[in-house]
Design an enzyme around this catalytic site. Structure first.
Site, mmCIF file in Angstrom:
data_model
loop_
_atom_site.group_PDB
_atom_site.id
_atom_site.type_symbol
_atom_site.label_atom_id
_atom_site.label_comp_id
_atom_site.label_asym_id
_atom_site.label_seq_id
_atom_site.Cartn_x
_atom_site.Cartn_y
_atom_site.Cartn_z
ATOM 1 C CB SER A 220 11.945 20.946 47.451
ATOM 2 O OG SER A 220 12.106 20.127 48.577
ATOM 3 C CE1 TYR B 284 10.877 16.048 44.438
ATOM 4 C CE2 TYR B 284 12.145 16.720 46.367
ATOM 5 C CZ TYR B 284 10.996 16.799 45.599
ATOM 6 O OH TYR B 284 9.964 17.634 45.982
HETATM 7 N N1 LIG Z 1 4.844 17.573 50.138
HETATM 8 C C1 LIG Z 1 6.067 17.984 50.395
HETATM 9 O O1 LIG Z 1 6.621 17.720 51.468
HETATM 10 C C2 LIG Z 1 6.816 18.801 49.371
HETATM 11 C C3 LIG Z 1 7.983 19.460 49.788
HETATM 12 C C4 LIG Z 1 8.685 20.207 48.859
HETATM 13 C C5 LIG Z 1 8.234 20.311 47.572
HETATM 14 N N2 LIG Z 1 7.107 19.655 47.191
HETATM 15 C C6 LIG Z 1 6.654 19.794 45.798
HETATM 16 O O2 LIG Z 1 5.320 20.220 45.785
HETATM 17 C C7 LIG Z 1 4.719 19.869 44.557
HETATM 18 C C8 LIG Z 1 3.356 19.259 44.808
HETATM 19 O O3 LIG Z 1 3.532 18.012 45.447
HETATM 20 P P1 LIG Z 1 2.577 17.486 46.620
HETATM 21 O O4 LIG Z 1 3.393 17.404 47.831
HETATM 22 O O5 LIG Z 1 1.315 18.251 46.643
HETATM 23 O O6 LIG Z 1 2.359 15.967 46.136
HETATM 24 P P2 LIG Z 1 1.078 15.187 45.581
HETATM 25 O O7 LIG Z 1 -0.045 15.253 46.549
HETATM 26 O O8 LIG Z 1 1.590 13.863 45.173
HETATM 27 O O9 LIG Z 1 0.672 16.035 44.305
HETATM 28 C C9 LIG Z 1 1.415 15.991 43.119
HETATM 29 C C10 LIG Z 1 0.581 16.562 42.003
HETATM 30 O O10 LIG Z 1 1.379 16.530 40.810
HETATM 31 C C11 LIG Z 1 0.592 15.997 39.795
HETATM 32 N N3 LIG Z 1 1.386 15.337 38.764
HETATM 33 C C12 LIG Z 1 2.306 14.359 38.871
HETATM 34 N N4 LIG Z 1 2.760 14.006 37.656
HETATM 35 C C13 LIG Z 1 2.090 14.791 36.766
HETATM 36 C C14 LIG Z 1 2.095 14.893 35.366
HETATM 37 N N5 LIG Z 1 2.870 14.131 34.579
HETATM 38 N N6 LIG Z 1 1.284 15.807 34.783
HETATM 39 C C15 LIG Z 1 0.469 16.579 35.528
HETATM 40 N N7 LIG Z 1 0.413 16.534 36.867
HETATM 41 C C16 LIG Z 1 1.222 15.627 37.461
HETATM 42 C C17 LIG Z 1 -0.371 15.013 40.455
HETATM 43 O O11 LIG Z 1 -1.542 14.918 39.647
HETATM 44 P P3 LIG Z 1 -1.957 13.651 38.750
HETATM 45 O O12 LIG Z 1 -1.296 12.441 39.349
HETATM 46 O O13 LIG Z 1 -3.443 13.622 38.850
HETATM 47 O O14 LIG Z 1 -1.487 13.994 37.377
HETATM 48 C C18 LIG Z 1 -0.674 15.755 41.744
HETATM 49 O O15 LIG Z 1 -1.753 16.644 41.554
HETATM 50 C C19 LIG Z 1 5.719 18.955 43.843
HETATM 51 O O16 LIG Z 1 6.439 19.698 42.876
HETATM 52 C C20 LIG Z 1 6.641 18.530 44.975
HETATM 53 O O17 LIG Z 1 7.921 18.160 44.502
HETATM 54 C C21 LIG Z 1 6.374 18.927 48.062
#
Ligand SMILES: NC(=O)c1ccc[n+]([C@@H]2O[C@H](COP(=O)([O-])OP(=O)(O)OC[C@H]3O[C@@H](n4cnc5c(N)ncnc54)[C@H](OP(=O)(O)O)[C@@H]3O)[C@@H](O)[C@H]2O)c1
Length: 248
Positions: free
Chosen positions: A143, A156
């Site tokens: 991130s 985080y």
């Molecule tokens: N969106 C942003 O602005 C942003 C910025 C920087 C980094 N990121 C990173 O990008 C990645 C994806 O996040 P996102 O933004 O796409 O958020 P999101 O829409 O909330 O997706 C998160 C995903 O992680 C999965 N997850 C959570 N806990 C889990 C577990 N115990 N086992 C398996 N899967 C799990 C969820 O699936 P289930 O709940 O179905 O298990 C979901 O598919 C994360 O690592 C986040 O930190 C996001």
């Protein structure tokens, strides 16, 4: 179909929403075979059914990344069904923001379990296969918060700094096996990430800020596609992107 993506076997954790789902769609459309994991099996099964109906190769496997056996099972299914694993995208993560003084210790544990240990379990599951193949590509999601630390986001940020540190160590350690490593560090992207902030005042403030600047998940999916489609002798080690309007 796209050169360098077509026919690759790609495993994605956290593919039930947001960045993981968008990447599964993007790569499947370009000819990759995609094995998707998440806990919400209904979501990933309907995604797999939708993409398979379009002629794409997508398999859904219920996976909690905090359970190392489940992560190994996810990867082993990919290898059993398709003969190899070309890309492991360790994407699952969560961001329940709160200042340290609120002592959300269970949430600290959860972030460490999913954001750090989940990535390590993904590496552990993929590495033996990639070593045997003498090829592969491990992509870990950090991130902007893996580069900076903001008050209220301390734990985080610590997890995302850890992802960068372990990815850099991994990069150096897997050189003998012809394995590539990439860190992708997104800024604010519209996903479900803010839904899991339990402190309602912090959630409201973060939503207000993020809704003004966030971009869609396409840049992330295209970043993955770019990293994996570069020639085999090119190792794209890190991609950091932000919305143009993001100040931090
Ligand atoms: N969106 C942003 O602005 C942003 C910025 C920087 C980094 N990121 C990173 O990008 C990645 C994806 O996040 P996102 O933004 O796409 O958020 P999101 O829409 O909330 O997706 C998160 C995903 O992680 C999965 N997850 C959570 N806990 C889990 C577990 N115990 N086992 C398996 N899967 C799990 C969820 O699936 P289930 O709940 O179905 O298990 C979901 O598919 C994360 O690592 C986040 O930190 C996001």
């Amino acid at each position: 179909m796209s050169q360098g993506i077509e026919d690759k076997v790609v495993v994605i954790t956290g593919a039930s929403s947001g960045l993981g789902e968008a990447t599964a769609r993007h790569l499947a459309k370009r000819g990759a075979t995609v094995v998707i994991g998440a806990r919400r099996i209904d979501r990933i099964e309907s995604l797999a059914a939708e993409l398979t109906a379009n002629g794409d190769k997508v398999v859904a496997v219920e996976t909690d990344v905090t359970d190392r056996d489940q992560v190994r099972n996810l990867v082993d299914i990919a290898v059993e069904r398709f003969g190899r694993i070309d890309v492991m995208l360790n994407n699952a993560g969560l961001m329940p923001l709160a200042p340290l003084e609120r002592l959300k210790i269970d949430e600290w544990d959860r972030m460490i379990d999913v954001n750090i240990k989940g990535v390590l379990y993904g590496i552990a599951a993929a590495l033996p296969h990639m070593k045997a193949q003498k090829s592969g590509h491990i992509i870990n999601v950090s991130s902007v918060y893996g580069h900076v630390v903001d008050p209220g986001a301390t734990v985080y940020c610590a997890t995302k700094h850890a992802v960068r540190a372990l990815s850099e160590g991994l990069r150096k350690e897997v050189k003998p096996y012809n394995i590539r490593t990439t860190i992708i560090s997104p800024g604010a992207v519209s996903t479900e990430l803010l839904e899991h902030i339990s402190e309602k005042d912090i959630q409201a403030g973060t939503r207000e800020f993020v809704s003004k600047i966030a971009i869609g998940p396409g840049t992330f999916a295209r970043s993955v596609a770019f990293a994996i489609s570069e020639p085999d002798d090119v190792d794209i080690n890190e991609i950091l992107f932000r919305p143009t309007a993001q100040p931090v």
